[in-house]
Write a protein that holds these residues in place. Structure first.
Motif, mmCIF file in Angstrom:
data_model
loop_
_atom_site.group_PDB
_atom_site.id
_atom_site.type_symbol
_atom_site.label_atom_id
_atom_site.label_comp_id
_atom_site.label_asym_id
_atom_site.label_seq_id
_atom_site.Cartn_x
_atom_site.Cartn_y
_atom_site.Cartn_z
ATOM 1 N N GLY A 63 0.808 -1.210 0.000
ATOM 2 C CA GLY A 63 0.000 0.000 0.000
ATOM 3 C C GLY A 63 0.839 1.257 0.000
ATOM 4 O O GLY A 63 0.436 2.286 -0.538
ATOM 5 N N GLY A 66 2.773 1.505 -3.619
ATOM 6 C CA GLY A 66 1.793 1.756 -4.672
ATOM 7 C C GLY A 66 1.324 3.193 -4.718
ATOM 8 O O GLY A 66 0.859 3.676 -5.762
ATOM 9 N N ARG A 67 1.463 3.919 -3.602
ATOM 10 C CA ARG A 67 1.023 5.311 -3.575
ATOM 11 C C ARG A 67 1.843 6.196 -4.506
ATOM 12 O O ARG A 67 1.348 7.218 -4.975
ATOM 13 C CB ARG A 67 1.130 5.856 -2.141
ATOM 14 C CG ARG A 67 0.143 5.215 -1.192
ATOM 15 C CD ARG A 67 0.319 5.718 0.217
ATOM 16 N NE ARG A 67 -0.644 5.089 1.114
ATOM 17 C CZ ARG A 67 -0.820 5.436 2.382
ATOM 18 N NH1 ARG A 67 -0.097 6.418 2.893
ATOM 19 N NH2 ARG A 67 -1.703 4.815 3.134
ATOM 20 N N THR A 121 -3.405 2.401 -1.114
ATOM 21 C CA THR A 121 -2.931 3.475 -1.989
ATOM 22 C C THR A 121 -3.928 4.625 -2.086
ATOM 23 O O THR A 121 -3.621 5.671 -2.664
ATOM 24 C CB THR A 121 -2.656 2.948 -3.415
ATOM 25 O OG1 THR A 121 -3.898 2.533 -4.019
ATOM 26 C CG2 THR A 121 -1.687 1.764 -3.387
ATOM 27 N N GLY A 344 2.142 11.321 -3.477
ATOM 28 C CA GLY A 344 2.370 9.890 -3.617
ATOM 29 C C GLY A 344 3.648 9.444 -2.938
ATOM 30 O O GLY A 344 3.682 8.433 -2.229
ATOM 31 N N ALA A 348 3.799 7.428 0.530
ATOM 32 C CA ALA A 348 4.494 6.139 0.461
ATOM 33 C C ALA A 348 5.517 6.028 1.583
ATOM 34 O O ALA A 348 5.655 4.976 2.228
ATOM 35 C CB ALA A 348 5.180 5.982 -0.897
#
Length: 407
Positions: A63, A66-67, A121, A344, A348
């Motif tokens: 997760g 993937g962000r 995400t 993102g 992350a």
């Protein structure tokens, strides 16, 4: 899927922010389906402390990483499209985790937990979505409200063990999967992107590289790895910690974990709103100071139920204020065209910050003295380092991106 555009009005942006927060909440619930049941899986499958920690940490890792991609895709396709996409993509992993848990297969559960990380995400979608809907002076508030979607971890901690007791393991996962599907349909019908949204059609890799060159990306990534990483780690590992230290049942441990998560969730918009009024630097410094103190108190294993509850709820409040403060800082300093990419990467980093602590807690646990002091001590040290970094290296007030760009 082409996102619809809506003029910016008070009622419209409020409705979109509320819906975005709900989408986040249900995806956070899905992301945290394994954590509240980790003690049950550990008992049924006779897992070691390290194996149970791996089970909890795997969805966090996926997760988190993937962000980075999802944040850049949000810059290009808009929040509405990505909210729908992530919600739909999370349905199969949720069902697969339920099936693997029912089968009692640790390897299969580990693999399915890997893909369950897709739900995590979702956070990289909401920050740029909220930014587009609100003017700079209110973005701390907006990102703080969206961050309340973290309540999904509290919902999962409280309801997932109870649902399993009432309906069974597989049926519980079916219920969550159906809720994800309904949520995606609701987004298709109701949600709109702000009229201020401008698609960034540049290729993802160059955008990613450009975001990495911004000092704000690295600075905020470090800070967020501590505050959000601490929240994620405790939200997922606290059921194991509480059961091990205080010998509560899975349901009781889940209820107490839900209280921790709820406190952090309610504190997050407070941190964002405070950052709209004073410099986020001071909000974040307060968060780190409180985190260090409370983690030190937790090392002493305060007795249940009042003193341990006060300790962990207070810790959650400081972590929650910090998460709101850091992302208010991100929204304030990031160039408008790169908010999704920076978000993102920073989010992350926050997720990765939550990946390692469960592994550390599991591997440093002392079964002889029933003690997690080493892991908690490392959190104290990390929070103090972050406090010093914020105090000595970061400025309280930055030039606006439109005027001077990020520094």
């Amino acid at each position: 899927m082409k996102a619809a555009i809506e003029p910016t009005t008070g009622s419209t942006r409020t409705a979109n922010l509320v819906l975005a927060t709900w989408v986040s909440a249900i995806n956070f619930w899905a992301w945290n389906m394994i954590g509240p049941l980790s003690t049950t899986y550990a008992g049924d499958m006779r897992l070691s402390s390290t194996e149970a920690s791996m089970l909890v940490a795997t969805p966090i890792l996926v997760g988190s990483l993937g962000r980075i991609v999802v944040g850049s895709l949000t810059d290009r396709f808009g929040g509405r499209t990505m909210f729908i996409a992530v919600s739909l993509a999370s349905i199969v992993p949720v069902l697969a985790v339920g099936a693997a848990g029912t089968a009692g297969s640790y390897p299969l559960l580990l693999v399915c937990g890997f893909f369950l990380g897709i739900a995590g995400t979702i956070f990289a979608v909401g920050i740029p979505f909220a930014n587009n809907w609100y003017e700079p002076a209110r973005r701390g508030f907006a990102t703080g409200v969206f961050g309340m979607g973290m309540v999904g971890t509290a919902l999962s901690a409280f309801f997932t063990p109870r649902f399993v007791g009432w309906f069974g393991l597989l049926t519980t996962h079916v219920v969550v999967a159906l809720t994800l599907a309904v949520t995606a349909v609701l987004c298709m019908v109701v949600m709109r992107d702000s009229a201020d949204f401008r698609p960034n059609t540049d290729p993802v890799l160059p955008k990613f590289k450009a975001a990495l060159k911004l000092p704000v990306t690295w600075e905020m990534s470090f800070l967020y790895a501590v505050v959000f990483g601490g929240f994620v780690a405790f939200s997922n590992y606290l059921p194991t910690y509480i059961k091990t230290i205080y010998d509560f049942s899975a349901v009781d441990a889940g209820a107490r974990t839900a209280g921790f998560a709820l406190a952090a969730v309610l504190a997050r918009p407070i941190g964002g709103a405070l950052s709209d009024r004073v410099s986020p630097k001071y909000v974040v410094m307060t968060s780190f100071g409180g985190t260090a103190v409370l983690s030190g108190i937790a090392m002493l294993q305060p007795p249940p139920d009042l003193w341990s509850a006060l300790t962990f709820i207070s810790l959650a409040v400081f972590l929650g204020i910090g998460t709101g403060g850091v992302f208010a800082w991100v929204a304030r300093r990031s160039p408008a065209q790169s908010v999704g990419s920076v978000t993102g990467i920073v989010s992350a980093a926050g997720g990765l910050g939550g990946y390692f602590p469960p592994l550390v807690m599991g591997s440093t646990y002392d079964p002889v003295d029933n003690d997690y002091s080493v892991g908690l001590g490392l959190l104290v040290v990390t929070a103090l380092i972050a406090l010093l970094f914020t105090a000595l290296r970061l400025r309280a007030y930055e030039p606006k991106p439109a005027e001077g760009g990020p520094s």
